[in-house]
Write a protein that holds these residues in place. Sequence first.
Motif, PDB file in Angstrom:
ATOM      1  N   ARG A 145       0.764  -1.161   0.138  1.00 49.77           N
ATOM      2  CA  ARG A 145      -0.051   0.009  -0.004  1.00 49.77           C
ATOM      3  C   ARG A 145       0.760   1.493   0.020  1.00 49.77           C
ATOM      4  N   SER A 146       2.227   1.199   0.572  1.00 49.94           N
ATOM      5  CA  SER A 146       3.122   2.168   0.493  1.00 49.94           C
ATOM      6  C   SER A 146       3.614   2.674  -1.005  1.00 49.94           C
ATOM      7  N   LEU A 147       3.233   2.022  -2.014  1.00 48.49           N
ATOM      8  CA  LEU A 147       3.815   1.900  -3.559  1.00 48.49           C
ATOM      9  C   LEU A 147       3.040   3.187  -3.922  1.00 48.49           C
ATOM     10  N   TYR A 148       2.068   3.541  -3.434  1.00 53.23           N
ATOM     11  CA  TYR A 148       1.052   4.422  -4.080  1.00 53.23           C
ATOM     12  C   TYR A 148       0.787   5.698  -2.998  1.00 53.23           C
ATOM     13  N   GLY A 149       0.501   6.815  -3.719  1.00 48.68           N
ATOM     14  CA  GLY A 149       0.096   7.963  -2.864  1.00 48.68           C
ATOM     15  C   GLY A 149      -1.369   8.040  -2.662  1.00 48.68           C
TER      16      GLY A 149
ATOM     17  N   PRO B 167       2.282  11.741  -1.265  1.00 44.95           N
ATOM     18  CA  PRO B 167       2.450  10.734  -2.603  1.00 44.95           C
ATOM     19  C   PRO B 167       3.200   9.681  -2.323  1.00 44.95           C
ATOM     20  N   GLY B 168       3.159   8.898  -3.337  1.00 41.80           N
ATOM     21  CA  GLY B 168       3.793   7.552  -3.156  1.00 41.80           C
ATOM     22  C   GLY B 168       5.443   7.799  -3.294  1.00 41.80           C
ATOM     23  N   PRO B 169       6.246   6.527  -3.457  1.00 44.37           N
ATOM     24  CA  PRO B 169       7.664   6.632  -3.590  1.00 44.37           C
ATOM     25  C   PRO B 169       8.288   7.625  -4.566  1.00 44.37           C
ATOM     26  N   GLN B 170       9.495   8.298  -4.079  1.00 43.99           N
ATOM     27  CA  GLN B 170      10.109   9.147  -4.734  1.00 43.99           C
ATOM     28  C   GLN B 170      11.655   8.565  -5.132  1.00 43.99           C
ATOM     29  N   VAL B 171      12.112   9.008  -6.382  1.00 38.15           N
ATOM     30  CA  VAL B 171      13.523   8.711  -6.621  1.00 38.15           C
ATOM     31  C   VAL B 171      14.170   9.957  -6.330  1.00 38.15           C
ATOM     32  N   LEU B 172      15.356   9.891  -5.833  1.00 37.77           N
ATOM     33  CA  LEU B 172      16.125  11.087  -5.642  1.00 37.77           C
ATOM     34  C   LEU B 172      17.386  11.105  -6.583  1.00 37.77           C
TER      35      LEU B 172
END
Length: 400
Positions: free
Chosen positions: A161-165, A377-382
């Motif tokens: 569920r943490s894969l989406y915002g 939001p969901g996961p982010q790439v830095l």
Amino acid sequence: MASEQQPVVVTCTAPVNIAVIKYWGKRDEELILPINSSLSVTLHQHQLKTTTTAAISKDFTKDRIWLNGREEDVGQPRIQACLREIRRLARKRKSDGDEDALPLCLSYKVHVASVNNFPTAAGLASSAAGFACLACALARVYGVEGDLSEVARRGSGSACRSLYGGFVEWQMGQRADGKDSIAQQVAPESHWPELRVLILVVSAEKKLMGSTAGMQTSVETSALLRFRAKALVPARMAEMARCIRERDFQAFGQLTMKDSNQFHATCLDTFPPISYLSDTSQRVIRLVHRFNAHHGCTKVAYSFDAGPNAVIFALDDTVPEFVAAVQHSFPPEPNGDKFLQGLPVEPALLSDELKAALGTDPTPGGIRYIIATQVGPGPQVLDDPGAHLLGPDGLPKLAS
């Protein structure tokens, strides 16, 4: 001699999620398949997140992982399950002849470093954020694309569920192989901008009984849990989705509290019984109901996961008064300057009528601090290399 080739390094962040229709219990322990569907709210990463760096290199001699600066056992079964699944998907992509697949040897070992900016294993869904972040970082570094529900789920069920915002449903699925047990977004984080979340941190200590052991015992012994999963949750899922679509806070708040209460009732129906709520947790529950009774409607709602910390939902115009009510009922300790964290909140002045409704039995220090946040939001790439937790040698950077 070390090669001149630099490691491939990726850093991601992932959010915490709070279930408003709870997941508790698995029908398959190995594949992490739930006995019922669940629905959650993704919290904003400005306040609560996991950051994970994954690096692969031909020079690494073994897989290694560090959590909050301390090296952990990479052989832990759920970490291994995520690694195996990612590597399987990477091999499949390469064998399918995908020209965009990374031209890397899949025998390369991986180093992973992960940090949380919130207490780990204290009932704040740290494993969900952690395994979602691990899945995303590993997928990027190994060139895996597509839905990562199965990868994250193999680490921690609620991690998918943490894969989406926003607002996210984890469908229990029907297939024995779990391919249809996936997470899907119900509404984006922008859908309900007035919704606020307050985390009342009662304890940052590690739970006496972890969720995995607790779930297994409940599945084995609680008739109430089985009845809930089969007879009650499907209708609750549909009703919660409606509340979110229509931004119906009254119904959303009441159903959130009822489902939290029922989850903890299944824990008490477990044998031997499990209790994740503390005396302070119970006081927070009474505070919420007295606050709502004073206003004659549901202005705030609580939810408790497998821990004593309260998650409070409210609309933004209610937050100042409720924070003041918390301060009234749980007077902060002398370091009160750190009592309010996260989004700025200016507590309102309480009326004498509300003070009387809340009662005259304060618990100083019962709430250690409050984290004010919102849907995120969901996961982010830095993309900034300075954000990497691992140095060029593949080891954790020294803390500054």
